[in-house]
Design an enzyme around this catalytic site. Structure first.
Site, PDB file in Angstrom:
ATOM      1  CD  GLN A   1      79.733  94.227 103.909  1.00  0.00           C
ATOM      2  OE1 GLN A   1      78.877  93.523 104.427  1.00  0.00           O
ATOM      3  NE2 GLN A   1      80.885  94.493 104.501  1.00  0.00           N
TER       4      GLN A   1
ATOM      5  CE  LYS B   1      78.357  91.380 107.551  1.00  0.00           C
ATOM      6  NZ  LYS B   1      78.703  92.708 107.038  1.00  0.00           N
TER       7      LYS B   1
ATOM      8  CG  ASP C   1      76.467  97.671 110.206  1.00  0.00           C
ATOM      9  OD1 ASP C   1      76.898  96.754 110.937  1.00  0.00           O
ATOM     10  OD2 ASP C   1      76.858  97.868 109.042  1.00  0.00           O
TER      11      ASP C   1
END
Ligand code: NDP
Length: 295
Positions: free
Chosen positions: A96, A52, A119
């Site tokens: 994460q 990322k 997200d």
């Protein structure tokens, strides 16, 4: 049969994001900034976070990686996220997953400010998605929609079957397919579904997100169907140096020749997730600066 190459679609998304980021920065002098928080030392998570960061560099984004030990409490992580929420130089926040067992992923998703939730897992974004309103959409299902659109696959009036009902893939995927833009008729299957093969064999579009290697077999697929395999599974393979290989949830070799289109694993849905994270980060930043025409 057409192979739906996520790698190629992801490349086109990256190019688009890079170009629009450059234009946005030229116009506003704002640096698009993603903060990624990693709790613990899981090897796979570390490599996802590194990918990322690399993608951010390629897009011309600023990124901050925050690494916290396994022993971090839920309250401490919430406090880190709250600081990022109130930092106006940060436009996107990603924590994460998976998180250590003592931390609730739901609590953390609820804590991330909805407009920085790249997200798309905050209940506000998931609720807006269900209502068909503009929002930050979870990256994997958003990436699947991008693949369908890139290859001009018609969804309107089709019967789409989604296997899996997780908050990160199955549920948002079903919402997207059901919403006005796609206009599919959607069936969602899960581990308690009876006659799974009968359900899947009626699908014009079959999206499989079970996390069970090679489970979708030839008898489960309608001839001419479009099959999207989300699964990423490691299975032992002594012919490989690393001792395993990556397969999807679909038995590709048994199914491919009867489909009109299918995503391979690897190289199908997987590459789209980071591409859509980049797109969401740019969208979050632009929306925070009052630009809404970014999709
Ligand atoms: P989850 O484990 O959260 O969800 C799996 C879903 O599959 C559940 O809803 C479960 O049902 C259902 N399921 C499990 N077994 C069966 C069965 N035998 N029959 C019917 N349904 C079944 O997984 P995720 O949604 O997080 O991920 C799914 C897969 O996608 C994994 O392989 C994951 O690695 C991969 N993935 C890939 C990404 C990418 O970038 N390509 C991103 C995210 C995930 P129930 O709810 O009843 O338990």
């Amino acid at each position: 049969m057409r192979e739906l190459k996520g790698t190629e679609v992801a490349r086109s998304v990256f190019e688009d994001v890079r170009r629009r980021c450059r234009e946005f920065v030229d116009k506003t002098a704002v640096s698009v900034h993603l903060a990624v928080v990693l709790v613990g030392s899981d090897g796979a998570s570390q490599s996802y976070v590194a990918s990322k960061g690399k993608a951010c560099d390629e897009m011309g984004f600023v990124h901050t990686d925050i690494r916290l030990p396994d022993s971090t409490s839920e309250a401490e992580l919430i406090s880190v996220v709250e600081k990022l929420n109130s930092d106006s130089s940060v436009h996107g926040i990603l924590v994460q997953i998976p998180l250590p067992k003592h931390i609730s992923e739901h609590r953390i998703a609820e804590t991330i400010a909805p407009d920085k939730d790249v997200d798309g897992l905050n209940p506000v974004n998931l609720g807006k998605l269900l209502l068909g309103q503009s929002c930050l959409v979870p990256c994997t299902p958003a990436g699947i929609l991008e693949i369908l659109s890139y290859y001009h696959i018609e969804t309107k009036g089709t019967h789409a079957v989604v296997i899996g009902r997780s908050a990160i893939v199955g549920k948002p995927m079903a919402s997207l397919l059901m919403n006005k833009r796609c206009d599919a008729t959607v069936t969602v299957c899960h581990s308690k579904t009876k006659n799974l093969a009968q359900m899947t064999a009626s699908a014009d579009i079959l999206v499989v997100a079970m996390g069970k290697p090679l489970c979708v077999t030839r008898d489960m697929v309608k001839p001419g169907a479009v099959v999207i395999d989300v699964g990423i599974n490691r299975i032992p393979d002594s012919t490989k140096k690393r001792g395993y290989r990556i397969v999807g949830d679909v038995d590709y070799s048994a199914v491919a020749d009867m489909c009109s289109a299918i995503t391979p694993v690897p190289g199908g849905v997987g590459p789209m997730t980071i591409a859509m994270l980049m797109k969401n980060t740019l969208q979050a930043c632009m929306t925070q600066y009052g630009e809404h025409n970014c999709r």
